[in-house]
Scaffold this active site. Sequence first.
Site, short mmCIF file in Angstrom:
data_model
loop_
_atom_site.label_atom_id
_atom_site.label_comp_id
_atom_site.label_asym_id
_atom_site.label_seq_id
_atom_site.Cartn_x
_atom_site.Cartn_y
_atom_site.Cartn_z
CG PHE A 109 0.21 0.51 2.58
CD1 PHE A 109 -0.02 1.84 2.83
CD2 PHE A 109 0.42 -0.61 3.38
CE1 PHE A 109 0.56 2.21 4.14
CE2 PHE A 109 0.58 0.07 4.43
CZ PHE A 109 0.76 1.51 5.02
CE LYS B 262 -2.88 -8.32 -5.01
NZ LYS B 262 -3.20 -7.37 -3.19
CD GLU C 197 -5.96 -6.19 0.26
OE1 GLU C 197 -4.34 -5.97 -0.72
OE2 GLU C 197 -5.52 -7.38 0.77
CB SER D 22 4.79 -7.70 5.93
OG SER D 22 3.93 -8.59 5.64
CB CYS E 144 9.91 0.05 3.04
SG CYS E 144 10.99 0.20 1.27
CD GLU F 141 8.05 -2.34 8.41
OE1 GLU F 141 8.28 -3.89 8.26
OE2 GLU F 141 8.69 -1.93 6.96
P1 NAD Z 1 0.76 -6.98 2.73
O1 NAD Z 1 2.57 -7.59 3.13
O2 NAD Z 1 0.67 -6.91 4.44
O3 NAD Z 1 0.39 -6.52 1.75
C1 NAD Z 1 0.97 -6.46 -0.01
C2 NAD Z 1 0.37 -6.89 -0.60
O4 NAD Z 1 0.66 -8.67 -0.31
C3 NAD Z 1 -0.70 -6.90 -0.80
O5 NAD Z 1 -0.26 -6.83 -2.20
C4 NAD Z 1 -2.22 -7.91 -0.56
O6 NAD Z 1 -3.05 -8.56 -1.22
C5 NAD Z 1 -0.96 -9.49 -0.14
N1 NAD Z 1 -0.92 -9.65 1.00
C6 NAD Z 1 -1.21 -9.79 2.43
N2 NAD Z 1 -1.51 -10.87 2.52
C7 NAD Z 1 -1.39 -11.48 2.51
C8 NAD Z 1 -1.68 -13.22 2.50
N3 NAD Z 1 -1.23 -13.83 3.52
N4 NAD Z 1 -1.15 -14.13 1.70
C9 NAD Z 1 -1.24 -13.37 0.67
N5 NAD Z 1 -1.17 -12.18 -0.06
C10 NAD Z 1 -0.84 -11.06 0.81
O7 NAD Z 1 1.98 -4.69 2.91
P2 NAD Z 1 1.64 -3.75 3.35
O8 NAD Z 1 1.21 -3.40 4.25
O9 NAD Z 1 0.55 -3.43 1.77
O10 NAD Z 1 2.99 -2.81 3.04
C11 NAD Z 1 4.11 -2.45 3.96
C12 NAD Z 1 5.55 -3.71 4.48
O11 NAD Z 1 5.68 -3.08 3.11
C13 NAD Z 1 6.43 -2.83 5.16
O12 NAD Z 1 6.70 -4.45 5.86
C14 NAD Z 1 7.15 -2.39 4.04
O13 NAD Z 1 8.47 -2.52 5.11
C15 NAD Z 1 7.40 -3.37 3.04
N6 NAD Z 1 7.23 -2.48 1.50
C16 NAD Z 1 8.36 -2.96 1.89
C17 NAD Z 1 9.63 -2.61 0.95
C18 NAD Z 1 11.07 -3.07 0.22
O14 NAD Z 1 12.00 -2.57 -0.28
N7 NAD Z 1 11.20 -4.03 0.97
C19 NAD Z 1 9.09 -1.44 -0.37
C20 NAD Z 1 7.69 -0.97 -0.21
C21 NAD Z 1 7.35 -1.94 1.48
#
Ligand code: NAD
Length: 491
Positions: free
Chosen positions: A156, A180, A183, A233, A288, A389
């Site tokens: 997000f 994808k 959401e 994450s 991040c 984090e």
């Molecule tokens: P998230 O992991 O909750 O969601 C990311 C994606 O995964 C979404 O598209 C979501 O639909 C999907 N998803 C969520 N839960 C899932 C599951 N159980 N099974 C399959 N798919 C699933 O992350 P977020 O809250 O949207 O974003 C924040 C996180 O992203 C933070 O931890 C941040 O550090 C990380 N991030 C990392 C970088 C990097 O370059 N390392 C860059 C940006 C964000």
Amino acid sequence: MKINELTDGTLRNYVNGEWAPVSGSDGKDIVNPATNETLAHVPFTEPDDVDGVVETANDAYEDWRNCAVEERIQPVFRLKQLLEEHQDAMARVLVQEHGKNRDEAAGELRRGIENVEVACGAPRLLQDGFLENAAPDIDEMAVRRPLGTFTAITPFNFPGMIPLWFLPYAVATGNAFILKPSEQDPLTAQYLFHLIDQAGFPDGVVNLVHGGPDTVNALLENDALAGASFVGSTPVAKHVYETAATTGMRVQAQGGAKNYVVVSDSADLRYAAEKTVSSSFACGGERCLANDIAVVVGDAYEPFVEEVLDLVDNQVVGDGLDSKTDIGAMITPDHAARVVDLIESGIAEENELLRDGRDTSVDGYEEGTFLGPTVFGDVDTDSRIGQEEIFGPVLGIARAETFDDAVEKLNGTDFGNAASLFTARGREAREFRNRAEVGNIGVNVGTAAPMAFFQFGGRKDSFFGDLHAQSESVVRFYTDETVYIERWPDQ
Ligand code: NAD
């Protein structure tokens, strides 16, 4: 385009060059976190329908892979122009669904556009080696070939930039692609695909599928996909990495972060404080690359804290559309509650609370989800706020006796995304580069964000895989090197 021009209230997928209703009954309201107003509804694509999208993309791939590379980069180049024309309007949509401020939204789109520009260099990026007389009478040649259809599953926090770490490279190298998006804020992706619709890609080459975890799992379990890029994450990154590996597809998965900044006793402390505050609180800390722990060496601690507090007290919290706002709204009340829980753990573990942003409200936006800047001093880096984090507007400042102690503390987390050093000593900078166990290192730079022509690094629990996003690294991820060995004996 405005939100009501992007959607009639319910988001659609973009498949085979057309907008298509989403099949699923499950879904989520997209809410402006500054006002709590519902902007639209995103339904989640049923797992059974994901297979049809992969099939469509694989069909489109058959012609696309054989297109001349010069033809393939034309729609990518048009996409760059369209993104530039729509940058301001797109930033406005992004602010409304995400909460960050307008400069931050425009800035992330600029970072995304830079990736589109780099991908336009595919004719050069795809060139590989040729060696005459590699063995007696034998010439050898290596070529980079596309592999099929790739998906990217994105988070997000950068809904405009992160899809563009992948999409332009995947298609410029001759693959088909399925995005994808998160959401939580998928309207920016919806906007992006309105532009893709005008850019001139053949039908089926670039597709958009909305959904939640079940949609993601259906993509990862589809063995007709060539590979998956993920950003999110750490627990989900691990899950994606393991699931995709079971299917046998290529996978690169970027996870969460806990980034430290080290402030040397030789540093310009005002400058270090300015860059640290900007790194910690920009985008409400939902980055991040946010440096949320500063480790200060020796006597520099007290004056550094003073500089930080002076800057923090001038941060304005508010609606991202207001030009005075520094810190916009948090993405959801649930996320804000998680940040508050971590702040409370920081207090319970006896870190010194210097500024408390928990009870923050914004006049005229009483329904919004806001947190002000929180600062802890004398942080124990082994406590939860030193290790987990936070992803919110929270900065912890810790003491270190020596530069070596500071580096040890920064290497003491499970993550390895980024770290920065502020120093006036070249010797420390060199040591830091050598010893910091992270993928993106900054020296006298607050936020170590690589330009699009370098890979976006990440180590330890911040990255699973070997080839990273952006630049040549992602070109290698999206292609396979085939080697030809050739001999022409006398007839
Ligand atoms: P998230 O992991 O909750 O969601 C990311 C994606 O995964 C979404 O598209 C979501 O639909 C999907 N998803 C969520 N839960 C899932 C599951 N159980 N099974 C399959 N798919 C699933 O992350 P977020 O809250 O949207 O974003 C924040 C996180 O992203 C933070 O931890 C941040 O550090 C990380 N991030 C990392 C970088 C990097 O370059 N390392 C860059 C940006 C964000």
